[in-house]
Write an enzyme that holds these catalytic residues in place. Structure first.
Site, PDB file in Angstrom:
ATOM      1  N   GLU A   1       0.816  -1.177  -0.141  1.00  0.00           N
ATOM      2  CA  GLU A   1      -0.105   0.137   0.008  1.00  0.00           C
ATOM      3  C   GLU A   1       0.702   1.124   0.072  1.00  0.00           C
ATOM      4  O   GLU A   1       1.381   1.859   0.914  1.00  0.00           O
ATOM      5  CB  GLU A   1      -0.990  -0.031   1.207  1.00  0.00           C
ATOM      6  CG  GLU A   1      -2.100   0.786   1.210  1.00  0.00           C
ATOM      7  CD  GLU A   1      -2.886   0.921   2.224  1.00  0.00           C
ATOM      8  OE1 GLU A   1      -2.655   0.105   3.196  1.00  0.00           O
ATOM      9  OE2 GLU A   1      -4.124   1.507   2.119  1.00  0.00           O
TER      10      GLU A   1
ATOM     11  N   ASP B   1      -8.456  -4.312   6.698  1.00  0.00           N
ATOM     12  CA  ASP B   1      -7.659  -3.192   6.869  1.00  0.00           C
ATOM     13  C   ASP B   1      -7.222  -3.062   8.367  1.00  0.00           C
ATOM     14  O   ASP B   1      -7.067  -1.692   8.896  1.00  0.00           O
ATOM     15  CB  ASP B   1      -8.260  -1.787   6.264  1.00  0.00           C
ATOM     16  CG  ASP B   1      -7.132  -0.793   6.172  1.00  0.00           C
ATOM     17  OD1 ASP B   1      -6.139  -0.963   6.158  1.00  0.00           O
ATOM     18  OD2 ASP B   1      -7.639   0.539   5.958  1.00  0.00           O
TER      19      ASP B   1
HETATM   20 ZN   LIG Z   1      -4.339  -0.285   4.693  1.00  0.00          ZN
END
Ligand SMILES: [Zn+2]
Length: 364
Positions: free
Chosen positions: A122, A263
């Protein structure tokens, strides 16, 4: 071994049972089970696959091989059969080391306490404007040479990378990822509708936590959100009632190929307090993780079973939720031959929920 449930994902509306032999699903049958009393209101789902996980159970998965294994094990107890390990933006040398660590873990294959299918990068080619909890000090311009270094460090286990498609050079990076068989995801982006659409035309196949960390939809510039929906591209959603309104989650489940992710950060399963993510201080209060300085959301504290249970409680059908939590991520990662559905020939990775969508049992 027989597992019965009131409802089995992919096996029609009524009760049924699954026969397991030697760790494999050998039969899926509708009708009352011959071996076990039905658990009223129970649901049997395929083991979940999480494309976006930073930590859990007090362990930051980017810190070391052992921390990653412990975080994976925490999520395994909450229904995650297989997962990617997500790495937030950091100095390139740190990322190269972390990619190598995750490859070490993924090379072990399936373990009794979870299966790491590889890494998700990410950053660091993300928008300063939409960096969210990513450390802006370490964001850099898209760079083909650095991307090649990341791919090499991942030793075949880098599965997915999030890029802001509007940055100069981003499309070249997306081309290289696609050529290399790595999922190119758009996210942390201030891209317009046209810029994001171009990324999809270049082969990007995923939107990273749609709605969060991106330009919001405006009627004169609908941005990445409508581009994702219009191109029928899979979109990650964080279903924790904080990141995206539950009504919008239900609408997206009905109209788009949603992939439920966590997440999750290390605080998941631990509780409120002070934590760190990518070198930044994070405060968790009432289960919401936010950066101490800006108040920006910094990942979540949801588990896959938490996200799935909420989606079911809010009215989504069992089959829709099974696709979003297992079938679609399995497809994206190319592992449908062994995971992602309840069908003969697949590994017996199953999650049994009670009538309140709480986890009763896992055969993961
Ligand atoms: Zn993330």
């Amino acid at each position: 071994m027989i597992i019965a449930a009131d409802r089995i994902a992919g096996a029609g509306d009524g009760p049924g049972f699954v026969e397991i032999d030697d760790d494999m699903i050998v039969r899926v049958q509708s009708g009352p089970s011959p071996a076990q009393p039905d658990m009223s209101g129970s649901t049997l789902l395929p083991g979940f696959i999480d494309l976006h996980m930073h930590g859990g159970g007090g362990h930051d998965a980017a810190r070391s091989v052992d921390d990653a294994a412990a975080a994976v094990s925490f999520h395994h107890r909450h229904g995650t059969a297989a997962t990617l390990v997500s790495l937030v933006t950091a100095p390139a040398d740190d990322l190269l080391k972390q990619l190598d660590d995750v490859a070490t873990l993924a090379d072990r294959g399936e373990q009794p306490h979870g299966w790491v299918l590889g890494s998700h990068l990410e950053g660091p080619f993300l928008s300063h404007v939409r960096c969210g909890a990513q450390n802006p000090d370490h964001l850099v311009a898209p760079d083909i040479g650095l991307t090649r270094d990341f791919i090499a460090a991942g030793r075949g286990q880098l599965r997915s990378m999030t890029v802001a498609p509007e940055l100069p050079g981003a499309l070249d990076v997306i081309d290289l990822l696609v050529e290399s068989g790595i999922v190119a995801a758009v996210g942390h982006t201030d891209g317009t509708y046209a810029e994001t659409s171009l990324a999809f035309e270049h082969g990007a196949t995923l939107a990273t936590h749609l709605f969060n960390g991106m330009r919001p939809m405006h009627h004169r510039e609908p941005g990445p959100i409508l581009a994702t929906v219009d191109h029928g591209v899979a979109c990650e959603l964080i279903n924790d009632a904080v990141h995206v309104h539950p009504a919008l989650v239900q609408r997206m489940l009905a109209v788009s190929p949603v992939i439920l992710i966590t997440d999750a950060i290390d605080a998941t399963g631990i509780g409120d307090g002070n934590y760190r993510l990518g070198g930044k201080e994070v405060v968790v209060r009432d289960g919401q993780a936010r950066l101490a300085d800006s108040g920006s959301l910094a990942g979540s504290t949801v588990t896959m079973v938490g996200a799935v249970g909420r989606a079911l409680a809010d009215g989504a059908s069992v089959d829709v939720v099974a696709a979003a939590a297992a079938g679609r991520p399995a497809q994206l990662l190319g592992v449908t031959d062994c995971l992602g559905s309840i069908a003969p020939g697949r590994r017996a990775r199953l999650v049994l929920l009670d009538s309140e969508h709480r986890l009763v049992d896992v055969t993961l």
